[in-house]
Motif scaffolding. Structure first.
Motif, mmCIF file in Angstrom:
data_model
loop_
_atom_site.group_PDB
_atom_site.id
_atom_site.type_symbol
_atom_site.label_atom_id
_atom_site.label_comp_id
_atom_site.label_asym_id
_atom_site.label_seq_id
_atom_site.Cartn_x
_atom_site.Cartn_y
_atom_site.Cartn_z
ATOM 1 N N GLN A 194 0.868 -1.253 0.223
ATOM 2 C CA GLN A 194 -0.096 0.033 -0.026
ATOM 3 C C GLN A 194 0.876 1.335 0.072
ATOM 4 O OE1 GLN A 194 -2.871 -0.235 3.381
ATOM 5 N NE2 GLN A 194 -3.490 -2.056 2.738
ATOM 6 N N GLN A 195 0.590 2.182 -0.590
ATOM 7 C CA GLN A 195 1.165 3.415 -0.681
ATOM 8 C C GLN A 195 0.665 4.291 0.304
ATOM 9 O OE1 GLN A 195 3.785 4.269 -2.222
ATOM 10 N NE2 GLN A 195 4.134 2.426 -3.622
ATOM 11 N N LEU A 248 -3.972 7.385 -12.832
ATOM 12 C CA LEU A 248 -3.768 6.603 -11.571
ATOM 13 C C LEU A 248 -3.406 7.641 -10.439
ATOM 14 C CD1 LEU A 248 -3.686 3.389 -11.754
ATOM 15 C CD2 LEU A 248 -1.160 3.422 -11.605
ATOM 16 N N GLY A 249 -2.979 8.614 -10.521
ATOM 17 C CA GLY A 249 -2.534 9.693 -9.577
ATOM 18 C C GLY A 249 -3.951 10.067 -8.780
ATOM 19 N N PHE A 250 -5.024 9.876 -9.453
ATOM 20 C CA PHE A 250 -6.396 10.039 -8.593
ATOM 21 C C PHE A 250 -6.640 9.205 -7.369
ATOM 22 C CE2 PHE A 250 -8.975 11.656 -12.588
ATOM 23 C CZ PHE A 250 -8.133 12.725 -12.586
ATOM 24 N N GLY A 251 -5.923 7.962 -7.516
ATOM 25 C CA GLY A 251 -6.250 6.999 -6.606
ATOM 26 C C GLY A 251 -5.210 7.132 -5.263
ATOM 27 N N ARG A 252 -4.412 8.376 -5.087
ATOM 28 C CA ARG A 252 -3.363 8.478 -4.075
ATOM 29 C C ARG A 252 -3.835 9.181 -2.858
ATOM 30 N NH1 ARG A 252 1.337 6.253 -5.660
ATOM 31 N NH2 ARG A 252 1.591 6.323 -7.894
ATOM 32 N N LEU A 273 -8.509 -3.759 -2.888
ATOM 33 C CA LEU A 273 -8.398 -4.954 -3.527
ATOM 34 C C LEU A 273 -8.209 -6.145 -2.627
ATOM 35 C CD1 LEU A 273 -8.812 -5.020 -6.754
ATOM 36 C CD2 LEU A 273 -6.278 -5.614 -6.901
ATOM 37 N N ALA A 274 -8.782 -7.182 -3.058
ATOM 38 C CA ALA A 274 -8.365 -8.533 -1.902
ATOM 39 C C ALA A 274 -8.125 -9.438 -2.634
ATOM 40 C CB ALA A 274 -9.459 -8.810 -1.050
ATOM 41 N N GLU A 275 -7.031 -10.354 -2.550
ATOM 42 C CA GLU A 275 -6.763 -11.457 -3.484
ATOM 43 C C GLU A 275 -7.839 -12.572 -3.248
ATOM 44 O OE1 GLU A 275 -2.863 -12.041 -2.840
ATOM 45 O OE2 GLU A 275 -1.896 -10.207 -3.794
ATOM 46 N N GLN A 276 -8.451 -12.840 -2.129
ATOM 47 C CA GLN A 276 -9.251 -13.843 -1.952
ATOM 48 C C GLN A 276 -10.460 -13.392 -0.936
ATOM 49 O OE1 GLN A 276 -7.491 -17.353 -0.326
ATOM 50 N NE2 GLN A 276 -5.888 -17.359 -1.656
ATOM 51 N N PRO A 308 -0.492 -5.752 -8.255
ATOM 52 C CA PRO A 308 -1.546 -5.384 -7.172
ATOM 53 C C PRO A 308 -1.628 -4.009 -6.746
ATOM 54 C CG PRO A 308 -0.745 -7.405 -6.717
ATOM 55 C CD PRO A 308 0.266 -7.054 -7.442
ATOM 56 N N ALA A 309 -0.459 -3.552 -6.227
ATOM 57 C CA ALA A 309 -0.700 -2.034 -5.983
ATOM 58 C C ALA A 309 -1.063 -1.033 -7.181
ATOM 59 C CB ALA A 309 0.859 -1.713 -5.332
ATOM 60 N N SER A 310 -0.752 -1.390 -8.436
ATOM 61 C CA SER A 310 -1.365 -0.540 -9.448
ATOM 62 C C SER A 310 -2.769 -0.637 -9.625
ATOM 63 C CB SER A 310 -0.552 -0.912 -10.658
ATOM 64 O OG SER A 310 0.777 -0.649 -10.587
ATOM 65 N N ALA A 311 -3.351 -2.045 -9.587
ATOM 66 C CA ALA A 311 -4.573 -2.333 -9.580
ATOM 67 C C ALA A 311 -5.474 -1.807 -8.475
ATOM 68 C CB ALA A 311 -4.959 -3.809 -9.641
ATOM 69 N N ARG A 312 -4.978 -1.662 -7.225
ATOM 70 C CA ARG A 312 -5.477 -1.090 -6.058
ATOM 71 C C ARG A 312 -5.694 0.679 -6.325
ATOM 72 N NH1 ARG A 312 -2.948 1.706 -1.769
ATOM 73 N NH2 ARG A 312 -4.383 1.872 -0.011
ATOM 74 N N LEU A 313 -4.677 1.207 -6.791
ATOM 75 C CA LEU A 313 -4.726 2.317 -7.231
ATOM 76 C C LEU A 313 -5.727 2.893 -8.116
ATOM 77 C CD1 LEU A 313 -0.888 3.771 -7.311
ATOM 78 C CD2 LEU A 313 -2.689 4.447 -5.678
#
Length: 408
Positions: free
Chosen positions: A3-4, A133-137, A185-188, A347-352
């Motif tokens: 996570q960022q 993608l910067g919108f998600g920070r 985002l959750a992998e499971q 996954p970090a990019s997908a979360r953003l």
């Protein structure tokens, strides 16, 4: 999952100005700039550090090579912290001017591919990808909700199944007040990972409003979702979505029987009190045992046995009784992700990416038909807070995300 933090690098304060000429006048005249900051901080204190009132000095100034815009920085007397003052007509890190990119980024609301944006508006696809993608920070809650009294205590939560690099993942989402308040985002889809994903909403909300308490959450019947919320807030009112039961019954019958069953089921939903609801549910169960058979009878019986999951809504009248409020938003997200052919890469990019979609939804301008019928409404953000910082949707978002949406 990596996570960022909401805000990286220098602490940016994004401010509205009447025009670029007005901004230049403030930059050239420190006295005028200070007067403007005093006026703006009195009107919108959430955009500034809390210690601003204890005094500050103009620290330095520098000129952005990318845009040729002079930026000033201030230094707080109380803490010595330094903040950059950035006008809302330039993007973070001065990568572009708002007027040059807002129309292209507006199209991302419908999932227009980055290659298409590059073909029509110039630059390259990676520029548009990074800008969006910067919108998600920023902090989602702090950027969207500006006062503690407008922070919805009654929320709805659900997960959307999607794909990351070909593998199935879920997107746990929390909504309230017409806005997305939390998304990750959750992998499971197990209770541990869902608790961690929904916990991001809880952590971001408390970071901005330390006294915030979730009063109620409406979810579907997925056990892992309900267990995750019980872990996060043990004393909240947990309501089961009645609409999910209706839809499952609807899928299992046809024709006149469907109308007959659904009319009786909706009559249960419309009960005014807990006692009336319980009585109508018992009558529905008795009628179903005498009249129905097969899968539809099984589903009606299953719904009737979940009375104790439906009735908490009567103890908390403000609670949502269906998850419509989040389902509509996730339907839109699904269309955007489908246009992207879902998520790829880390996954970090997908979360953003899903956070970027959420914040763009919260700030997107309403269509001309709605604005014609209801001129006072402009966006979900304005509906929730009762105002907007700027009539342009992108500048409004950039100003709202001042200091990463946090209260420093």
């Amino acid at each position: 999952m990596e996570q960022q933090p909401p805000s990286r690098g220098r602490k940016p304060i994004c401010l509205p100005f009447e025009s670029e000429a007005h901004y230049q006048e403030c930059v050239d005249d420190v006295t005028q700039y200070r007067e403007y900051l005093t006026k703006l901080s009195a009107q919108h204190p959430e955009l500034f550090p809390q210690a601003l009132g204890e005094g500050y000095t103009f620290h330095d100034r520098y000129c952005s090579r990318k845009q040729g815009v002079v930026l000033r920085r201030i230094k707080l007397k109380a803490s010595g912290a330094v903040f950059t003052l950035r006008p809302s007509f330039v993007l973070p890190y001065c990568v572009a001017r708002t007027e040059e990119v807002e129309k292209a980024l507006f199209l991302r609301q419908w999932g227009v591919p980055f290659e298409a944006l590059a073909y029509v508006f110039g630059r390259d696809a990676m520029f548009w990808y990074r800008a969006w993608l910067g919108f998600g920070r920023p902090n989602v809650v702090g950027t969207t909700v500006k006062r503690a009294d407008t922070m919805p205590p009654d929320v709805v939560a659900d997960e959307k199944i999607t794909w990351l690099a070909g593998e199935e993942v879920v997107v746990p989402t929390t909504a309230g007040g017409g806005c997305v308040l939390g998304i990750s985002l959750a992998e499971q889809a197990d209770s541990d990972r869902l608790a961690a994903a929904y916990g991001e909403f809880v952590a971001e909300a408390i970071a901005v409003f330390p006294a915030y308490q979730v009063r109620s959450v409406c979810t579907d019947g997925f056990a892992a979702t309900r267990e995750a919320w019980r872990r996060l807030w043990p004393h909240l009112t947990l309501v089961l979505c009645f609409l999910h039961s209706i839809l499952k019954i609807k899928e299992r019958c046809r024709g006149a029987l469907r109308h007959q069953v659904l009319d009786r089921a909706w009559q249960v939903y419309q009960a005014a009190t807990k006692a009336q609801f319980s009585q109508r549910l018992r009558r529905l169960a008795e009628w179903a045992r005498a009249t129905l058979d097969g899968p539809v009878a099984e589903m009606v019986d299953k719904a009737c046995h979940r009375r104790t999951d439906f009735t908490p809504a009567y103890d908390c009248p403000q609670a949502a009784r269906t998850t419509n409020a989040v389902a509509r938003l996730l339907n839109h997200l699904d269309r955007v992700l489908y246009a992207m052919r879902y998520c790829h890469g880390h996954p970090a990019s997908a979360r953003l990416a899903v956070r970027a979609w959420a914040l763009q939804w919260n700030f997107h301008p309403y269509g001309s038909r709605l604005r014609h019928d209801q001129p006072s409404r402009s966006s979900p953000f304005a509906d929730l807070n009762g105002f907007h910082y700027h009539p342009n949707w992108l500048q409004n978002f950039l100003i709202a995300s001042s200091m990463g949406g946090l209260r420093l």
